[in-house]
Motif scaffolding. Sequence first.
Motif, PDB file in Angstrom:
ATOM      1  N   LEU A 100       0.693  -1.270   0.136  1.00  0.00           N
ATOM      2  CA  LEU A 100       0.002  -0.151   0.002  1.00  0.00           C
ATOM      3  C   LEU A 100       0.823   1.230   0.022  1.00  0.00           C
ATOM      4  CD1 LEU A 100      -2.593  -0.995   2.507  1.00  0.00           C
ATOM      5  CD2 LEU A 100      -2.416  -1.691   0.212  1.00  0.00           C
ATOM      6  N   THR A 101       0.353   2.481  -0.138  1.00  0.00           N
ATOM      7  CA  THR A 101       1.132   3.658  -0.228  1.00  0.00           C
ATOM      8  C   THR A 101       1.129   4.245   1.171  1.00  0.00           C
ATOM      9  OG1 THR A 101      -0.690   4.792  -1.095  1.00  0.00           O
ATOM     10  CG2 THR A 101       0.712   4.264  -2.502  1.00  0.00           C
ATOM     11  N   ARG A 102       0.662   3.873   2.213  1.00  0.00           N
ATOM     12  CA  ARG A 102       0.664   4.510   3.424  1.00  0.00           C
ATOM     13  C   ARG A 102       1.011   3.807   4.358  1.00  0.00           C
ATOM     14  NH1 ARG A 102      -4.732   8.141   2.456  1.00  0.00           N
ATOM     15  NH2 ARG A 102      -3.849   9.323   0.715  1.00  0.00           N
ATOM     16  N   ASN A 103       1.365   4.445   5.504  1.00  0.00           N
ATOM     17  CA  ASN A 103       1.749   3.824   6.832  1.00  0.00           C
ATOM     18  C   ASN A 103       0.499   3.297   7.532  1.00  0.00           C
ATOM     19  OD1 ASN A 103       2.520   4.352  10.032  1.00  0.00           O
ATOM     20  ND2 ASN A 103       3.814   2.983   9.084  1.00  0.00           N
ATOM     21  N   THR A 104       0.447   2.392   8.303  1.00  0.00           N
ATOM     22  CA  THR A 104      -0.627   1.903   9.205  1.00  0.00           C
ATOM     23  C   THR A 104      -0.620   2.812  10.342  1.00  0.00           C
ATOM     24  OG1 THR A 104      -0.428  -0.485   8.489  1.00  0.00           O
ATOM     25  CG2 THR A 104      -1.865  -0.059  10.245  1.00  0.00           C
ATOM     26  N   PRO A 105      -2.034   3.689  10.552  1.00  0.00           N
ATOM     27  CA  PRO A 105      -2.120   4.506  11.778  1.00  0.00           C
ATOM     28  C   PRO A 105      -2.386   3.731  12.798  1.00  0.00           C
ATOM     29  CG  PRO A 105      -3.771   4.608  10.239  1.00  0.00           C
ATOM     30  CD  PRO A 105      -3.011   3.912   9.425  1.00  0.00           C
ATOM     31  N   SER A 106      -1.933   4.107  14.179  1.00  0.00           N
ATOM     32  CA  SER A 106      -2.316   3.339  15.255  1.00  0.00           C
ATOM     33  C   SER A 106      -3.800   3.511  15.428  1.00  0.00           C
ATOM     34  CB  SER A 106      -1.616   4.040  16.323  1.00  0.00           C
ATOM     35  OG  SER A 106      -2.168   4.062  17.645  1.00  0.00           O
ATOM     36  N   LEU A 107      -4.704   2.400  15.895  1.00  0.00           N
ATOM     37  CA  LEU A 107      -6.158   2.707  16.452  1.00  0.00           C
ATOM     38  C   LEU A 107      -6.341   3.083  17.616  1.00  0.00           C
ATOM     39  CD1 LEU A 107      -7.302  -0.517  14.423  1.00  0.00           C
ATOM     40  CD2 LEU A 107      -7.331   1.943  13.814  1.00  0.00           C
ATOM     41  N   LEU A 108      -5.247   3.374  18.535  1.00  0.00           N
ATOM     42  CA  LEU A 108      -5.513   4.066  19.971  1.00  0.00           C
ATOM     43  C   LEU A 108      -6.186   5.318  19.965  1.00  0.00           C
ATOM     44  CD1 LEU A 108      -1.832   3.570  21.420  1.00  0.00           C
ATOM     45  CD2 LEU A 108      -3.904   2.486  22.214  1.00  0.00           C
ATOM     46  N   ASP A 109      -7.143   5.477  20.974  1.00  0.00           N
ATOM     47  CA  ASP A 109      -8.082   6.560  20.911  1.00  0.00           C
ATOM     48  C   ASP A 109      -8.893   6.846  19.559  1.00  0.00           C
ATOM     49  OD1 ASP A 109      -6.980   6.724  23.343  1.00  0.00           O
ATOM     50  OD2 ASP A 109      -5.189   7.653  22.578  1.00  0.00           O
ATOM     51  N   VAL A 110      -9.036   5.905  18.612  1.00  0.00           N
ATOM     52  CA  VAL A 110      -9.774   6.309  17.412  1.00  0.00           C
ATOM     53  C   VAL A 110     -11.094   6.877  17.464  1.00  0.00           C
ATOM     54  CG1 VAL A 110     -10.563   3.716  17.066  1.00  0.00           C
ATOM     55  CG2 VAL A 110      -9.693   5.402  14.970  1.00  0.00           C
ATOM     56  N   ARG A 111     -11.831   6.406  18.840  1.00  0.00           N
ATOM     57  CA  ARG A 111     -12.973   6.958  18.610  1.00  0.00           C
ATOM     58  C   ARG A 111     -13.178   8.507  18.967  1.00  0.00           C
ATOM     59  NH1 ARG A 111     -14.417   8.309  24.459  1.00  0.00           N
ATOM     60  NH2 ARG A 111     -12.585   7.606  25.705  1.00  0.00           N
ATOM     61  N   LEU A 112     -12.055   9.201  19.219  1.00  0.00           N
ATOM     62  CA  LEU A 112     -11.918  10.549  19.389  1.00  0.00           C
ATOM     63  C   LEU A 112     -11.511  11.484  17.871  1.00  0.00           C
ATOM     64  CD1 LEU A 112      -9.727  10.752  22.252  1.00  0.00           C
ATOM     65  CD2 LEU A 112     -12.242  10.980  22.500  1.00  0.00           C
ATOM     66  N   ARG A 113     -11.394  10.472  16.801  1.00  0.00           N
ATOM     67  CA  ARG A 113     -11.137  11.307  15.618  1.00  0.00           C
ATOM     68  C   ARG A 113     -12.331  11.919  15.042  1.00  0.00           C
ATOM     69  NH1 ARG A 113      -6.719   8.797  16.838  1.00  0.00           N
ATOM     70  NH2 ARG A 113      -6.044   6.689  15.933  1.00  0.00           N
ATOM     71  N   ARG A 114     -12.252  12.866  14.334  1.00  0.00           N
ATOM     72  CA  ARG A 114     -13.311  13.543  13.628  1.00  0.00           C
ATOM     73  C   ARG A 114     -13.435  13.165  12.229  1.00  0.00           C
ATOM     74  NH1 ARG A 114     -13.198  19.539  12.753  1.00  0.00           N
ATOM     75  NH2 ARG A 114     -14.924  19.565  11.209  1.00  0.00           N
ATOM     76  N   TRP A 115     -12.047  12.907  11.363  1.00  0.00           N
ATOM     77  CA  TRP A 115     -12.106  12.521  10.180  1.00  0.00           C
ATOM     78  C   TRP A 115     -10.973  11.148  10.221  1.00  0.00           C
ATOM     79  CZ3 TRP A 115     -15.222  15.115   7.254  1.00  0.00           C
ATOM     80  CH2 TRP A 115     -15.604  16.523   7.784  1.00  0.00           C
ATOM     81  N   PHE A 116     -11.339  10.107   9.390  1.00  0.00           N
ATOM     82  CA  PHE A 116     -10.718   9.120   9.285  1.00  0.00           C
ATOM     83  C   PHE A 116      -9.585   8.827   8.260  1.00  0.00           C
ATOM     84  CE2 PHE A 116     -14.183   9.070  12.287  1.00  0.00           C
ATOM     85  CZ  PHE A 116     -13.521   8.486  13.402  1.00  0.00           C
ATOM     86  N   GLY A 117      -8.669   8.076   8.445  1.00  0.00           N
ATOM     87  CA  GLY A 117      -7.372   8.101   7.356  1.00  0.00           C
ATOM     88  C   GLY A 117      -6.586   9.410   7.409  1.00  0.00           C
ATOM     89  N   TRP A 118      -5.543   8.944   6.824  1.00  0.00           N
ATOM     90  CA  TRP A 118      -4.393  10.123   6.773  1.00  0.00           C
ATOM     91  C   TRP A 118      -4.964  11.317   6.132  1.00  0.00           C
ATOM     92  CZ3 TRP A 118      -0.166  10.402   9.614  1.00  0.00           C
ATOM     93  CH2 TRP A 118       0.397   9.305   9.940  1.00  0.00           C
ATOM     94  N   ASP A 119      -6.024  10.835   4.849  1.00  0.00           N
ATOM     95  CA  ASP A 119      -6.491  12.048   4.160  1.00  0.00           C
ATOM     96  C   ASP A 119      -7.889  12.410   4.491  1.00  0.00           C
ATOM     97  OD1 ASP A 119      -7.771   9.706   3.483  1.00  0.00           O
ATOM     98  OD2 ASP A 119      -7.126   9.702   1.269  1.00  0.00           O
ATOM     99  N   GLY A 120      -8.393  11.789   5.753  1.00  0.00           N
ATOM    100  CA  GLY A 120     -10.014  12.145   5.899  1.00  0.00           C
ATOM    101  C   GLY A 120     -10.741  11.643   4.955  1.00  0.00           C
ATOM    102  N   ALA A 121     -10.682  10.456   4.230  1.00  0.00           N
ATOM    103  CA  ALA A 121     -11.589  10.072   3.119  1.00  0.00           C
ATOM    104  C   ALA A 121     -12.944   9.497   3.988  1.00  0.00           C
ATOM    105  CB  ALA A 121     -11.038   9.024   2.366  1.00  0.00           C
TER     106      ALA A 121
END
Length: 389
Positions: A100-121
Amino acid sequence: MRVAVALLAILLAPIPAVAELLDFSGAEWARIVRHGPWPLPFRADPSNRVSGDADAIALGRTLFFDTRLARDGRLSCATCHDPALGWSEQRARSEGRTTLTRNTPSLLDVRLRRWFGWDGAHDNLWATSLRPILDPREFASDPTAIADLLRGDGKLSACYDRAFGRDIAGVDAETLAIDAAKALAAFQETIDSARTPFDDFRDALDRGDRIAAARLPLAAQRGVRLFVGKGNCAFCHLGPAFTNGEFHSIGIPFFTAEGADGGRHAGIKTLQSSKLTLLGPWNDDPDLAPGTATRHVDPQHRNFGEFRVPGLRDVARTAPYMHDGSLASLRDVVKHYSDLDPDRLHNDGEAILVPLKLSESEIDDLVAFLESLSPTVRTSDASSGPRCN
Ligand code: HEC
Ligand code: HEC
């Protein structure tokens, strides 16, 4: 005899240096205290009706570690999001059925994100969780295969019936695939990062307890000062999760051998063409309130080269760094900000970033601070809870 040896050991142990607290100014205290308190209370995700439901969490946990979700049975979510590595992996770029073209992001505290993925797709956790299942480069599966798996396994079916309050036999494949993703989301919302030495320091400052605050090693204290001061890091890495949740360019090259990574620009286009957003029919929130931000995004030229500001909790455990995994260590990251090449900053708006020209000891201090964002004691994590059985 044993007691005597122990006593001798205590007597011979080096006397710890008297703990010291830097003379932080009032403004510094205020800026530091904004990075807490921690942890933040759980809030159910209104777009996911099984958010917080114990049966859905068990189903999601079971699926997260199940290689049968992938077409060739070789991968599970945990292959790339490894709990032992801060729910990420050591590879710079993920290896699915292809690289893949990107690094795997950590899922720690993922519930707090507003946009998801490095690009917020994606604007919600369940759509983000369905993406790898359907992506031909990852699980390469489809709703029919997911439905067959859930219906064909008695334990999964029973878990599904309890979580969603209906008989799986009457549910169509598309709904089942989205429900599986909602269960995965419910599970991932339990992946919280634990309290850290920084949190003890921050709380001590907040209540004016100088003796407790002085327990944070001096190097990390000097690092905090740089982080909220000269380094201006807290401009973007803001608040208890150390991110403002938005997108910026910090001059990481985005041209790869496969072509340019469109970053936030491409992310907005994907978001706008998806029916799995908060504006679509699968959002369980009847008044659609959280979809407002999604309605208003529009790709601008400046969004090229922008990636989401990652949170920094437990960051010492999730090397390598950046959207393409191009920086191997925290020292390399701090050096990147220190030696920043302003010409590489694609975005004219990022006047906030200037080469910091840090000394070697300042670099050590910032790294010591970033390391203080990891817990010293690890108790069991979200992977050890109940599964469907
Ligand atoms: C082959 C490796 C790989 C597998 C397998 C994988 N992921 Fe990921 N995951 C990634 C990468 C890479 C990204 C970043 C994607 C992007 O930014 O475009 C990501 C992003 C995410 C995110 C967004 C996190 C954030 O901070 O915004 C979530 C949530 C997620 N994955 C959950 C899952 C789930 C659930 C599964 C299993 C169904 C899964 N992943 C399987 C590599 C993987
Ligand atoms: C203008 C906003 C901004 C500022 C200021 C900023 N950062 Fe970042 N930071 C980002 C973005 C955006 C990324 C991800 C960039 C990418 O992947 O292309 C990032 C990535 C990181 C990462 C890697 C995290 C990971 O999981 O990959 C670390 C560590 C980090 N920054 C620390 C710092 C420190 C320390 C400072 C201050 C010296 C700082 N940042 C200043 C926006 C910022």
